[in-house]
Write a protein that holds these residues in place. Structure first.
Motif: not given
Length: 478
Positions: A363-392
Motif C-alpha cells: 500500500t505504500c513505500a518510502a526511500w530513507s533520506l540517507d539513501d541506504r534503506f527502503i521502507f514498505s507497508g502492506s495490508d497485513e499490518m507490517n512495515i518492512r525494512i530493506w537495503k537500497a542496494r541488496a549486496a551492500e
C-alpha cells in the motif's frame, strides 16, 4: 693525463654516485672525448614500508605491451565480482510490527533520519525509531483511514489528513517524540481529504480531495481553490525545486499541474488508466513520475506532456505508490502484485525486486533520506525494512575494502554487456504468481504485435506507427 689517472677518477666518481645516489648516468669529459657511465641506484623509500601496518609497495609498469592478458584477467575478476554480489544479496533487514490494521501511508523527517511515521487504516499514527526497531509514540490521529502524512521543514511540524475531514498539525521537536501525544492545531474542512503536501519554504499546505485547496495553518478556510472538472484527486505533491509548482492525480485518469501564483490550473494530461500516486524528482526540477493502474510507471517532463520520457514496466498488477531516492537517480515502487521494485530513473526495467512469502499487497513505500534503506507497508499490518542496494555491507567498511568494492563495481560496469555477466547480474527469483502473470502478459504483447504486423502487411491503407510511449496518452489540455 695518462690512462691510469683517468681510470682512478672514473672509479672515484662511481663510488660517489653510489653513496650519494647520483643520477643513473653521468657524462664525463676527458680532454676532447666523452665517456658515459651507467650506475644502478635503488632508493629504499621506493619499495620499503614505513611501518609494518602499511601495505607492501608493488611497482608496476602500465605499458599495455607488457600486459597482453590484462583484458582476460579483468574479465575473470568482473565475473567473480558479479557472482559474489549475488551471493551477498540479502536485502531484507527486519520488520516493524505493532499496527492492528493495514498500513495506509508512511512519512519521513529530515531532522531525524532514523525516525519513520506510519498511518494505518484504523486511524492510528505511530512514530518508529528504525535504528532500534521500537515504537516511540502511538496516538489515535483520525477516525477512519489516515490518508496521508507530510512533514514541513518550514514549521518543523507533521501534518496528517484522514477520512474525518480534518487536517491535524503535530509538533515534532522533542528528541524522544513525546510531543506527538496531541495535535497543536486542527482544521475542519468541507470534504474528505486524500492527500497533503507542505510548501518547502512557506507556511502553506496543499490538500487534495474533491478539489485542490491551498491552506495556511492559521486560517480555517482555504486561501485558494483550484478546480478543473474532476470528481476527486488521489495524490498531490509540491515540487521541491520549483517551489510554487504542484501536481495532482485525478480520478478521471488525469494528471494536473498547478501554479500557486495563478488562479487556475496550468495543464492537464489524460492517460488511458488512472494514476494512484505521484512523486517529483528531488534533483531535477521538471521531472515527475506517476504510478498507474496499467501496471506501469510513467516519467514525464512537465514542459512536454505530449509523451512521457520513459515507461517503466515489469509489475504485473496495479502500482500503488512511488518514491524517489534523495539523489534523484532511482525510485522505488510498491504494487498490488506483492512486490517492491527499484528502478533506475532512466531505465525502462527494474534493477531489483524484493518480496517475501508473508508480504501481501503493498500500500505504500518510502526511500530513507540517507539513501541506504527502503521502507514498505502492506495490508497485513507490517512495515518492512530493506537495503537500497541488496549486496551492500551494513557496518564499518575499512578503506581497503571500500577501494576493493569500487574496483569491483568499475569492473562490472566495464563488462556489464557481456552475455554471461549480464545474465548473472539480471537474474532474479520471483514468486510463482508473478512469474506466471509475467509470461501471460508477455504472450499478450507478442500477440498484439503480431496482429499489428499482419494488419500492416495485408492492408492497402497505411496505418500510422504509434510508439509505446504515446499509446498511453489520451489527450493534453491547457
Amino acid at each position: 693525463m695518462d690512462k691510469d689517472m683517468l681510470k682512478k677518477q672514473i672509479e672515484n666518481m662511481k663510488f660517489q654516485a653510489t653513496m650519494e645516489r647520483w643520477p643513473l648516468s653521468k657524462s664525463i669529459a676527458a680532454d676532447d672525448s666523452k665517456m658515459k657511465v651507467k650506475v644502478l641506484v635503488r632508493n629504499p623509500d621506493d619499495y620499503l614500508r614505513e611501518t609494518k601496518r602499511d601495505i607492501h609497495k608493488l611497482p608496476r609498469n602500465y605499458d599495455p605491451a607488457l600486459h597482453p592478458l590484462e583484458a582476460p584477467r579483468e574479465y575473470t575478476r568482473a565475473l567473480n565480482a558479479v557472482k559474489l554480489e549475488r551471493v551477498f544479496a540479502l536485502p531484507f533487514i527486519g520488520c516493524l510490527d505493532g499496527h492492528r490494521d493495514g498500513l495506509s501511508c508512511l512519512g519521513k523527517t529530515p531532522d531525524h533520519l532514523s525516525w519513520l511515521y506510519s498511518g494505518a487504516c484504523d486511524g492510528e499514527l505511530k512514530l518508529w525509531d528504525v535504528a532500534k526497531r521500537r515504537v516511540l509514540c502511538t496516538v489515535q490521529a483520525h477516525d477512519g483511514f489516515v490518508r496521508a502524512i507530510a512533514y514541513s521543514q518550514e514549521s518543523s511540524s507533521l501534518y496528517t489528513v484522514g477520512d474525518d475531514k480534518l487536517i491535524k498539525q503535530w509538533k515534532s521537536e522533542a528528541e524522544d517524540g513525546s510531543d506527538l501525544k496531541a495535535p497543536v492545531n486542527t482544521i475542519l474542512t468541507g470534504g474528505m481529504l486524500t492527500g497533503i503536501s507542505p510548501h518547502r519554504s512557506k507556511p502553506i499546505l496543499a490538500t487534495c480531495g474533491e478539489a485542490c485547496n491551498l491552506w495556511e495553518p492559521t486560517r480555517a478556510q482555504p486561501i485558494k481553490t483550484f478546480q478543473w472538472g474532476v470528481d476527486s484527486l488521489q495524490s498531490i505533491k509540491f515540487n521541491q525545486v520549483e517551489e510554487n509548482i504542484l501536481a495532482a492525480c485525478g480520478s478521471d485518469r488525469s494528471i494536473i499541474l498547478y501554479d500557486m501564483r495563478e488562479s487556475v490550473p496550468l495543464r492537464k494530461v489524460v492517460l488511458k488508466m488512472r494514476s494512484n500516486s505521484i512523486c517529483w524528482n528531488p534533483m531535477e526540477a521538471f521531472i515527475f513520475t506517476v504510478a498507474n493502474e496499467d501496471y506501469n510507471l510513467y516519467t514525464f517532463d512537465m514542459r512536454n506532456l505530449n509523451s512521457p520520457l520513459n515507461v517503466h514496466s515489469d509489475h504485473v498488477s496495479a502500482v500503488i505508490d512511488v518514491d524517489y531516492s534523495p539523489t534523484g537517480k532511482e525510485f522505488v515502487s510498491a504494487s498490488y502484485d506483492k512486490t517492491v521494485r527499484i528502478y533506475d530513473a532512466r531505465q525502462a526495467h527494474s534493477r531489483d525486486i524484493y518480496h517475501t512469502k508473508r508480504m501481501q499487497r503493498l500500500t505504500c513505500a518510502a526511500w530513507s533520506l540517507d539513501d541506504r534503506f527502503i521502507f514498505s507497508g502492506s495490508d497485513e499490518m507490517n512495515i518492512r525494512i530493506w537495503k537500497a542496494r541488496a549486496a551492500e555491507k551494513l557496518g564499518v567498511v575499512k578503506p581497503r575494502e571500500k577501494t576493493a568494492l569500487r574496483v569491483n563495481a568499475k569492473l562490472i560496469e566495464k563488462f556489464e554487456h557481456h552475455p554471461h555477466i549480464k545474465k548473472i547480474q539480471r537474474h532474479r527469483h520471483v514468486p510463482k504468481h508473478v512469474y506466471n502473470a509475467r509470461n501471460e502478459l508477455r504472450s499478450g504483447r507478442i500477440a498484439a504485435r503480431r496482429k499489428e504486423f499482419n494488419v500492416r502487411t495485408h492492408t492497402k491503407r497505411q496505418k500510422p506507427i504509434i510508439s509505446e510511449k504515446v499509446k498511453a496518452i489520451v489527450s493534453e489540455q491547457q
